[in-house]
Enzyme design. Sequence first.
Site, PDB file in Angstrom:
ATOM      1  N   ARG A 214       0.818  -1.210   0.000  1.00 27.49           N
ATOM      2  CA  ARG A 214       0.000   0.000   0.000  1.00 27.49           C
ATOM      3  C   ARG A 214       0.851   1.259   0.000  1.00 27.49           C
ATOM      4  NH1 ARG A 214      -4.770  -2.422   2.323  1.00 27.49           N
ATOM      5  NH2 ARG A 214      -6.509  -1.052   2.725  1.00 27.49           N
TER       6      ARG A 214
ATOM      7  N   ARG B   4      -9.694   6.875   4.711  1.00 27.66           N
ATOM      8  CA  ARG B   4      -9.029   5.759   4.019  1.00 27.66           C
ATOM      9  C   ARG B   4      -8.811   6.083   2.536  1.00 27.66           C
ATOM     10  NH1 ARG B   4     -13.017   1.221   5.212  1.00 27.66           N
ATOM     11  NH2 ARG B   4     -11.632  -0.146   4.075  1.00 27.66           N
TER      12      ARG B   4
ATOM     13  N   ARG C 174     -22.004  -2.154   3.224  1.00 32.45           N
ATOM     14  CA  ARG C 174     -21.208  -3.391   3.209  1.00 32.45           C
ATOM     15  C   ARG C 174     -21.254  -4.103   4.562  1.00 32.45           C
ATOM     16  NH1 ARG C 174     -14.872  -3.596   1.516  1.00 32.45           N
ATOM     17  NH2 ARG C 174     -14.411  -2.571   3.478  1.00 32.45           N
TER      18      ARG C 174
END
Length: 223
Positions: free
Chosen positions: A93, A171, A127
């Site tokens: 990442r 995020r 989600r």
Amino acid sequence: MVLQRVFRAVIMGPPGSGKGTMSARISKTFGLKHISSGDILRANIKDQTELGLLMKSSIDRGQLVPDDVMSRLMLSDLRALDHSSWLIDGFPRTVSQAEALDDAFTVDTVINLNVPFQTIKQRLSSRWTHLSSGRVYNVDFNPPKVPGLDDVTGETLVQREDDTPETVTRRLKAYQNQTEPVLEFYRSKGVLEIFSGTETNKIWPHVEAFLRRKVSPVEQTAA
Ligand code: AMP
């Protein structure tokens, strides 16, 4: 027909771009072992390991785990796989993580899911996750058979603490600042393959066709 040689891939894309669902399909069709950094961290939190306890607050806040911790964790798991073919999801990442991976293994292909941020914000708020397996459901377009329960185990689904709107924004920012440069890293190595769209089901046939040219599908013995 089985894989003739080791094939190593990374799947990238912003949080909520469908990496988990796409990875499950890829690993089932092509027999690659799916390694998710987020699932590994969540398992550590669930099992209350020292690492899990230490990292929980950063993860809940949507901040990245330090590079050295993350690279050590992932590389030791990958080394344990020995000569398997794999697909990593959620790692690297940062460019530093990509360099650490590059020092240890040759990555054959990087699949990037290019999904608009607006789509992602809507998607993450609906989600639901089965924590121990990492299976995800979406109440709008991929609901569980019984509301609130995992299809396979019947266990309770939870909404991730880091799927709240403010944390999602954080995020996505972390993704833009720290992870987008990783795409450049792989582009310069000539292994980056970009798939754009808003729905996993529509992107999947393109990913499948691409991978079919690179690896053999696993034999469907149970069929
Ligand atoms: P994910 O399920 O991949 O969205 O990961 C959930 C959270 O785990 C992230 O928001 C980070 O806090 C942490 N995390 C997962 N993978 C990494 C990574 N490669 N480097 C740093 N933090 C990570």
